[in-house]
Motif scaffolding. Structure first.
Motif, PDB file in Angstrom:
ATOM      1  N   GLY A 236      32.607   7.290  -2.838  1.00  0.00           N
ATOM      2  CA  GLY A 236      33.877   7.979  -2.974  1.00  0.00           C
ATOM      3  C   GLY A 236      34.229   8.297  -4.413  1.00  0.00           C
ATOM      4  O   GLY A 236      34.803   9.354  -4.713  1.00  0.00           O
ATOM      5  N   LEU A 237      33.879   7.403  -5.332  1.00  0.00           N
ATOM      6  CA  LEU A 237      34.149   7.653  -6.745  1.00  0.00           C
ATOM      7  C   LEU A 237      33.290   8.794  -7.275  1.00  0.00           C
ATOM      8  O   LEU A 237      33.764   9.647  -8.036  1.00  0.00           O
ATOM      9  N   ASP A 238      32.024   8.805  -6.877  1.00  0.00           N
ATOM     10  CA  ASP A 238      31.156   9.921  -7.292  1.00  0.00           C
ATOM     11  C   ASP A 238      31.692  11.246  -6.774  1.00  0.00           C
ATOM     12  O   ASP A 238      31.692  12.267  -7.477  1.00  0.00           O
ATOM     13  N   LEU A 239      32.144  11.240  -5.519  1.00  0.00           N
ATOM     14  CA  LEU A 239      32.675  12.474  -4.931  1.00  0.00           C
ATOM     15  C   LEU A 239      33.951  12.900  -5.644  1.00  0.00           C
ATOM     16  O   LEU A 239      34.155  14.101  -5.907  1.00  0.00           O
ATOM     17  N   MET A 240      34.804  11.936  -5.986  1.00  0.00           N
ATOM     18  CA  MET A 240      36.021  12.287  -6.717  1.00  0.00           C
ATOM     19  C   MET A 240      35.685  12.900  -8.067  1.00  0.00           C
ATOM     20  O   MET A 240      36.292  13.899  -8.496  1.00  0.00           O
ATOM     21  N   ALA A 241      34.684  12.349  -8.748  1.00  0.00           N
ATOM     22  CA  ALA A 241      34.294  12.910 -10.046  1.00  0.00           C
ATOM     23  C   ALA A 241      33.791  14.343  -9.904  1.00  0.00           C
ATOM     24  O   ALA A 241      34.096  15.212 -10.721  1.00  0.00           O
TER      25      ALA A 241
END
Length: 778
Positions: A236-241
């Motif tokens: 999820g953090l990678d996708l948010m970035a």
């Protein structure tokens, strides 16, 4: 009340709620408009105080109908000054409270930073979201709405604030910080998320930060997200970035070279977090402090999405006709275990530490148990009145300040507060409670040292009545696991779990691979194609080294190297005194239940998905011909066998080879099939094929009682290095007096693809948080 009137009531309630929100917002606007004007704070070089003040405050929630809490930090000399200050709102993680950031050391960092000028004086507000912050509710009763309409207006009417705000949070709190900040970008131009949990399906598009970041005007806003290299929240953090980059956001995404999803990681970077939030609040003469990262980080990104570190990357039949009902005798097993219970003969008066099943706690310290025994009232301890009276009658010195509830209220009290624990006699522990260790040792193995146990005639605990069955998942001594066993030996592979599994009366594993003399070389055709597995015979020495008592044979690879290899491996189990379930040379052997000594517990196992060549068959006309193998989960057989078995013994354990799926959640059909097994008589249903650990359920059966369902234990010995595939559970079932009494969880991690071990306390907390909060939804 008819449907029309019900609908009217529902609409009226919604209108009342919406009206209340509107009034709250108007009141807040009025507060801001009528608030006294304060000068912005300047450098406090004349302030003699070296530390700020931290207090815990309350506010009434009309929406929830209860008192809510928050902790607030005011800077040094706040009371003596008339200056106004910027405010930082920081949300706690799931299963935490408003003391979370305090325990991470934020007070010391603030005091030091304000004193040396690297941080401006500020007010920091730490809200306690209670249970509501763990709910995926996005209406008037959501945590975001309560924060905006009830907490924030009180804070900003109470403290001298200058209108500058920032918001951030850890894990679940990071989600809420982004949810609130992106829905109110005019109020929160600075937003941070530390291991923030983002998921495309976690919230509707109107409330999901992953969607909001693509629709909000981000002009003038700054963002931060970070994680450790091994944080399970990385997708999820990678996708948010990625979405921040696409939206042209001013953001920083930092992946530290070490760290998982737990407090020891976040505590290292509190100073970095505060420097980010306060960068715009420093005096012009004081340049913003750069974010400090360890040397050689190599994982810092500004306005650039970064890929996860490679180490964290995760991989995203014909069946025979129904078999005839079992024409048994059933199998039996002699107990060969020698545990420390032998040294604790006679009855004892014992009070076991217990938590709500979803608690992140696994072990109590001996020091904590001693403090209870010495009469100290610990804030985390809840006792019911029945237990308290019994303990006092037995001579235990309880504090009069200990928190007491009625026995009927104990379960709810524990489930409301996952940080709490209680003490109970063995025969009063409920299935949805969970036994704790003491200093990582089961209490039943240390009665003489445990301060809340004493030998007593007619005591409440008799060690002779207890049977422990430890259930483990996939064992496959093949591929790279073979290489590591060759290099390090089976003693090394066993060393991380040997002490624990030998404590149980019966240790079970699902061994999915047969031995083959020249493994992996063969001149014969293999049945499993390019994914055919075998084990070296010498590596099977691991099983007796671990005192394996029960080998499950439902796996889909046992026939890969041919039926002779299966038969020879089966003979090996017999020669070692190991019982088998779920497979055999004949249908009768494969379907036979195992009755454990004492004749109170039975085990049964079967295979749902095949493939056909892995299943036992006695019909020569069928594909593949006559062969040994696994028992097919045939409902005609199970509908007769399970009810009969439930009549014969007190506790029935069914373990299942199910369709493998790379997910922590079971398939929809898996829910139905496992629940049906419980309805037919299984008290415990365990999935043993899953290569990732899966979720739990306390299922109310059609029989009127509850069954424990664990949809997947995960790997025990297998060479899958990915985050989820290298983490596992072992479930130890406590059967007391023939009755399923309690469950103990062993959270484990596979090192070097061949050595399972107990997780460290930090690893356990991160793993249980992921499984219980993020996946199970407790």
């Amino acid at each position: 009340m008819g449907p029309f009137l019900i609908g009217m009531v529902r609409v009226t309630v919604q209108l009342m709620i919406k009206r209340r929100i509107f009034i709250c917002l108007l009141l807040f606007a009025g507060m801001v408009a009528s608030a006294p004007v304060f000068l912005p704070v300047s450098a406090q070089d004349i302030c003699p105080e070296k530390a700020g003040t931290t207090t815990r405050e309350t506010y009434p929630s009309g929406l929830l109908g209860q008192t809510m809490y928050y902790t607030v930090y005011t800077p040094p000399c706040y009371e003596q000054s008339e200056a106004a200050y910027p405010v930082l709102y920081l949300m706690h993680g799931s299963n935490e409270d408003d003391g979370h950031w305090i325990r991470l050391g934020i007070e010391d960092v603030l005091n030091a930073g304000i004193a040396d000028g690297t941080l401006p004086p500020m007010v920091v507000v730490l809200p306690f979201g209670n249970l509501i912050a763990n709910r995926n509710w996005f209406d008037a009763l959501s945590w975001g709405n309560i924060f905006m309409t009830e907490l924030l207006p009180q804070v900003e009417a109470t403290y001298r604030l200058d209108g500058r705000r920032a918001i951030g949070g850890i894990s679940r709190g990071g989600f809420w910080a982004y949810n609130i900040g992106l829905k109110h970008p005019d109020m929160f131009p600075v937003i941070g998320g530390h291991s923030a949990y983002f998921d495309p399906g976690h919230a509707p598009e109107t409330d999901n930060p992953l969607d909001l970041i693509t629709t909000v005007d981000l002009t003038g806003m700054r963002f931060w997200i970070d994680r450790g290299k091994d944080d399970f929240a990385y997708p999820g953090l990678d996708l948010m970035a990625e979405r921040m980059a696409e939206a042209g956001a001013d953001y920083q995404y930092i992946v530290q070279p070490e760290g998982q999803h737990y407090n020891t990681y976040w505590s290292l970077y509190v100073a970095d977090y505060l420097a980010f939030y306060a960068a715009d609040w420093l005096e012009p003469s004081t340049p913003p402090q750069p974010t400090a990262t360890p040397p050689g980080i190599g994982a810092f990104a500004t306005n650039t999405p970064i890929a996860p570190m490679q180490i964290t990357a995760q991989a995203t039949v014909p069946q025979p006709t129904a078999s005839q009902p079992v024409p048994m005798p059933t199998a039996t097993l002699e107990s060969t275990q020698v545990t420390s219970q032998a040294a604790t003969s006679g009855t004892w008066q014992v009070y076991f530490p217990v938590v709500a099943f979803p608690s992140l706690m696994t072990s109590l310290s001996m020091e904590t148990a001693g403090r209870v025994a010495q009469g100290e009232a610990l804030p985390a301890l809840i006792l019911d009145t029945e237990t308290a009276a019994a303990m006092q009658a037995a001579g235990f010195n309880l504090s009069p300040e200990v928190r007491l509830v009625e026995p009927s209220d104990l379960r709810n009290a524990l489930w409301r507060d996952y940080n709490a624990f209680t003490l109970l006699p063995m025969d009063r522990i409920a299935m949805d409670m969970r036994l704790l260790w003491v200093d990582d040792v089961p209490v039943v193995d240390m009665l003489e040292q445990y301060p809340l146990a004493k030998q007593a005639a007619n005591g409440n605990y008799d060690p002779a009545l207890l049977q422990r069955v430890t259930l483990s998942g996939v064992t496959a001594l093949t591929r790279y696991t073979t290489t590591m066993l060759d290099q390090n030996g089976v003693e090394w592979a066993a060393s991380g779990i040997e002490d624990y599994v030998k404590r149980s009366d019966f240790f079970h594993t699902s061994n999915e691979v047969s031995m083959y003399p020249t493994c992996p070389q063969t001149n014969e055709p293999v049945l499993g194609g390019p994914t055919s597995f075998c084990s070296k015979p010498s590596h099977f020495d691991l099983l007796p080294l671990l005192d394996v008592d029960v080998v499950e044979l439902t796996g889909n690879h046992n026939n890969d190297y041919g039926y002779n290899a299966y038969a020879e491996t089966y003979d090996y189990y017999v020669s070692q005194g190991m019982a088998t379930i779920g497979g055999g040379l004949t249908v009768a052997q494969a379907q036979a239940p195992l009755i454990l000594p004492g004749e109170n517990v039975a085990m049964l196992a079967c295979n749902f998905p095949g493939p056909y060549y892995a299943l036992v068959n006695e019909d020569p006309s069928m594909l593949g011909g006559l062969r040994p193998g696994a028992a097919l989960c045939d409902w005609h057989w199970l509908e007769e066998a399970l009810p009969a078995l439930a009549e014969e013994v007190e506790t029935v354990i069914v373990s299942v080879q199910y369709q493998e799926v790379e997910d922590y959640l079971p398939l929809d059909q898996q829910y139905l099939d496992f629940r049906k097994l419980a309805d037919l008589g299984a008290d415990v249903v365990i999935g043993t094929a899953a290569h990732k650990p899966q979720t739990f359920e306390f299922y109310q059966t059609q029989r009127g009682d509850r069954s424990l369902i664990h949809y997947g234990l995960g790997n025990l010995f297998f060479d899958q290095p990915f985050w989820g595939n290298s983490r596992f559970f072992m479930d130890t079932i406590y059967v007391y007096g023939g009755r399923l009494q309690a469950v103990e969880l062993f959270p484990g991690l596979i090192e070097e693809q061949a050595r399972p071990r107990l997780m460290t306390p930090d690893e356990r907390e991160a793993f249980l948080y992921f499984m219980f909060r993020q996946q199970n939804g407790f």
